[in-house]
Design a protein around this motif. Structure first.
Motif, mmCIF file in Angstrom:
data_model
loop_
_atom_site.group_PDB
_atom_site.id
_atom_site.type_symbol
_atom_site.label_atom_id
_atom_site.label_comp_id
_atom_site.label_asym_id
_atom_site.label_seq_id
_atom_site.Cartn_x
_atom_site.Cartn_y
_atom_site.Cartn_z
ATOM 1 N N GLU A 88 -12.669 -2.086 15.901
ATOM 2 C CA GLU A 88 -12.522 -0.839 15.155
ATOM 3 C C GLU A 88 -12.340 0.325 16.125
ATOM 4 O O GLU A 88 -12.762 0.257 17.270
ATOM 5 N N LYS A 135 0.833 -1.208 0.000
ATOM 6 C CA LYS A 135 0.000 0.000 0.000
ATOM 7 C C LYS A 135 0.866 1.256 0.000
ATOM 8 O O LYS A 135 0.507 2.265 -0.623
ATOM 9 N N ARG A 163 -0.568 3.891 10.465
ATOM 10 C CA ARG A 163 -2.013 3.989 10.229
ATOM 11 C C ARG A 163 -2.442 2.912 9.220
ATOM 12 O O ARG A 163 -3.470 2.256 9.395
ATOM 13 N N ILE A 164 -1.624 2.750 8.196
ATOM 14 C CA ILE A 164 -1.923 1.689 7.218
ATOM 15 C C ILE A 164 -1.887 0.334 7.913
ATOM 16 O O ILE A 164 -2.764 -0.513 7.696
ATOM 17 N N ILE A 203 -7.201 -4.282 11.240
ATOM 18 C CA ILE A 203 -8.662 -4.314 11.424
ATOM 19 C C ILE A 203 -9.311 -5.130 10.311
ATOM 20 O O ILE A 203 -10.187 -5.962 10.550
ATOM 21 N N ASP A 204 -8.835 -4.905 9.077
ATOM 22 C CA ASP A 204 -9.377 -5.685 7.954
ATOM 23 C C ASP A 204 -9.091 -7.171 8.147
ATOM 24 O O ASP A 204 -9.939 -8.015 7.838
ATOM 25 N N HIS A 257 -2.376 -0.375 11.079
ATOM 26 C CA HIS A 257 -3.540 -0.489 11.966
ATOM 27 C C HIS A 257 -4.791 -0.870 11.169
ATOM 28 O O HIS A 257 -5.547 -1.776 11.560
ATOM 29 N N ASN A 258 -4.996 -0.191 10.036
ATOM 30 C CA ASN A 258 -6.173 -0.485 9.216
ATOM 31 C C ASN A 258 -6.092 -1.876 8.598
ATOM 32 O O ASN A 258 -7.110 -2.564 8.475
ATOM 33 N N CYS A 259 -4.895 -2.281 8.214
ATOM 34 C CA CYS A 259 -4.735 -3.644 7.674
ATOM 35 C C CYS A 259 -5.089 -4.670 8.736
ATOM 36 O O CYS A 259 -5.680 -5.718 8.427
ATOM 37 N N THR A 275 -5.613 5.554 16.128
ATOM 38 C CA THR A 275 -6.644 4.658 16.648
ATOM 39 C C THR A 275 -8.017 5.317 16.721
ATOM 40 O O THR A 275 -8.993 4.665 17.093
#
Lengths: 228, 231
Positions: free
Chosen positions: B228, B84, B104-105, B111-112, B107-109, B188
């Protein structure tokens, strides 16, 4: 453990960013495998050599139908406007009749034309003008009949209609050429009399009489000569 | 920062330089900040990416590994995060630190990943054995020391896994990323005070676990999945 001690430990952690002893912290040995490193670097290198796809312009779904509909509406309106502008202008009350303007222009254009063609054009122009006047007077009559001054206007109507018809006749008459010997001022009295004699010889007595009367009106002192 | 790894300084745009000049340019690049390196990489400088990667690879990998507790998942997520970053190289704007952008990427990965995993049955690594124990240990430690350290680390890791997901996330971000509490709160999706409070709770539990040997060895074997932000 008291509150201040905890606060001190927390501040210490905030500075050191680990709660493990130094030696144990060093044993936190999670490193990405060399194979993963190679994969990531290979991807990064390939991305450099592969140009990024340009963002594709996607018009909105409604753009095409809306454009077509707008084009059709505009084309229809323009076509309708160009097809019969005269009728639209005539239908508009209170506006000056455009036919008169067109008549004036055509009369000017015909100034250099031959006499016959000019007369024909003028006759056509006058016919159109009279038709326009008829339309206008009829529209005014309809409009006035609904007003409180209708009786007075109705009385004035025959006069205006009569004057209009006489004007029209005069105009029409003015455009027809009248061939008369009296009007021909180039003839001398002797020649005029000779013509009258010729008409009598030809048996056109009525015309001869009319010409004789006209001659006497034009030359009242020529009686002595005629006596001869 | 070291260039001793075998994956750095591969063939690149500095190959035409003489060795002293190359060294000078590499040193000058070393002092460049992350945003500058990212901009250079977006212009096609592979060496800038190598340097950027060398700066952040370990911290990012540790953050992901201690969250996922599975080497395969960790490797997949690690590659996904960097992919990414590579894909967004042209759109990256240095409004925040590159490290913030990177985590941040990550963290989002994560969660996914947990969303996807929630649809599948959970797979335990090696019949419940902590996968981190399977990693190679340093050779210079004696067996006794290694055993003592291993016991402490087992307690530490199990307590860490038993933490509520939000507390564990803040704790790992603070330990591994080097970001401030403000930046962690932004990543977060909470305020700085909330992040600080979560960190405080996590720290208290971990200290208690490290101070009391043999009591928490079996406690908290099941970690709470990450939720989330804001939940």
């Amino acid at each position: 453990m008291t509150g201040p001690e905890r606060e001190e430990e927390f501040e210490q952690f905030l500075q050191q960013r680990t709660i493990l002893p130094h030696r144990l912290a060093e044993t936190e040995r999670f490193e990405p495998p060399a194979e993963v490193d190679r994969v990531v670097l290979a991807r990064a290198k390939a991305a450099i050599h592969t140009p990024e796809p340009a963002p594709v312009f996607r018009p909105a779904r409604w753009a095409l139908p809306f454009g077509l509909a707008a084009t059709l509406v505009i084309a229809f309106a323009v076509n309708l406007h160009l097809r019969n502008p005269v009728q639209q202008d005539l239908a508009a009350p209170g506006s000056a009749p455009p036919v008169v303007k067109r008549v004036a222009l055509s009369a000017e254009d015909n100034a250099a034309a031959p006499a016959y063609a000019r007369a024909k054009a003028e006759r056509r122009v006058l016919t159109e003008a009279s038709r326009t006047l008829e339309l206008k007077s009829a529209r005014e009559a309809v409009a006035d009949s609904a007003s409180p001054m209708a009786p007075q206007m109705a009385r004035a109507e025959p006069e205006s209609a009569a004057s209009y018809s006489s004007d029209r006749q005069r105009l029409m008459k003015g455009n027809t050429r009248v061939f008369s010997l009296a009007a021909d001022k180039r003839l001398s009295p002797e020649q005029w009399l000779a013509k009258i004699q010729q008409l009598r010889h030809e048996g056109k007595d009525l015309e001869a009489e009319r010409e004789q009367a006209a001659f006497q009106k034009a030359y009242p002192n020529y009686r002595a000569n005629t006596a001869d | 920062m070291s260039f001793s790894n075998d994956w750095v300084l591969e063939a690149g745009p500095l190959d035409w330089c003489s060795p002293p000049e190359r060294t000078r340019k590499v040193r000058a690049m070393e002092s460049e900040d992350d945003a500058g390196l990212m901009a250079r990489y977006a212009q096609g400088d592979m060496r800038a990416f190598e340097l950027l990667y060398s700066r952040h690879r370990s911290a990012l990998y540790r953050y992901l590994a201690r969250h996922a507790r599975d080497p395969e998942v960790t490797n997949d997520l690690f590659q996904e995060v960097w992919s990414k970053v590579i894909a967004n190289r042209s759109r990256y704007e240095p409004r925040a630190k590159f490290r913030t952008f990177l985590f941040r990427i990550a963290h989002n990965c994560f969660i996914d990943h947990y969303r996807r995993q929630s649809l599948r049955p959970k797979q335990e690594y090696a019949d419940g054995e902590d996968w981190e124990d399977a990693l190679p240990a340093p050779a210079h430690e004696s067996p006794d020391t290694r055993a003592e350290h291993a016991e402490l680390m087992v307690r530490y890791r199990k307590t860490l896994n038993a933490l509520p997901a939000e507390q564990r996330d803040v704790f790992l971000l603070y330990e591994e990323s080097g970001l401030s509490l403000d930046e962690i709160g932004a990543i977060t999706g909470v305020g700085m005070e909330t992040a600080k409070s979560r960190l405080r709770y996590a720290l208290a539990k971990l200290r208690a676990a490290l101070a009391t040997p043999s009591t928490q060895s079996d406690a908290g074997a099941h970690a709470t999945p990450l939720q989330e932000p804001g939940i």
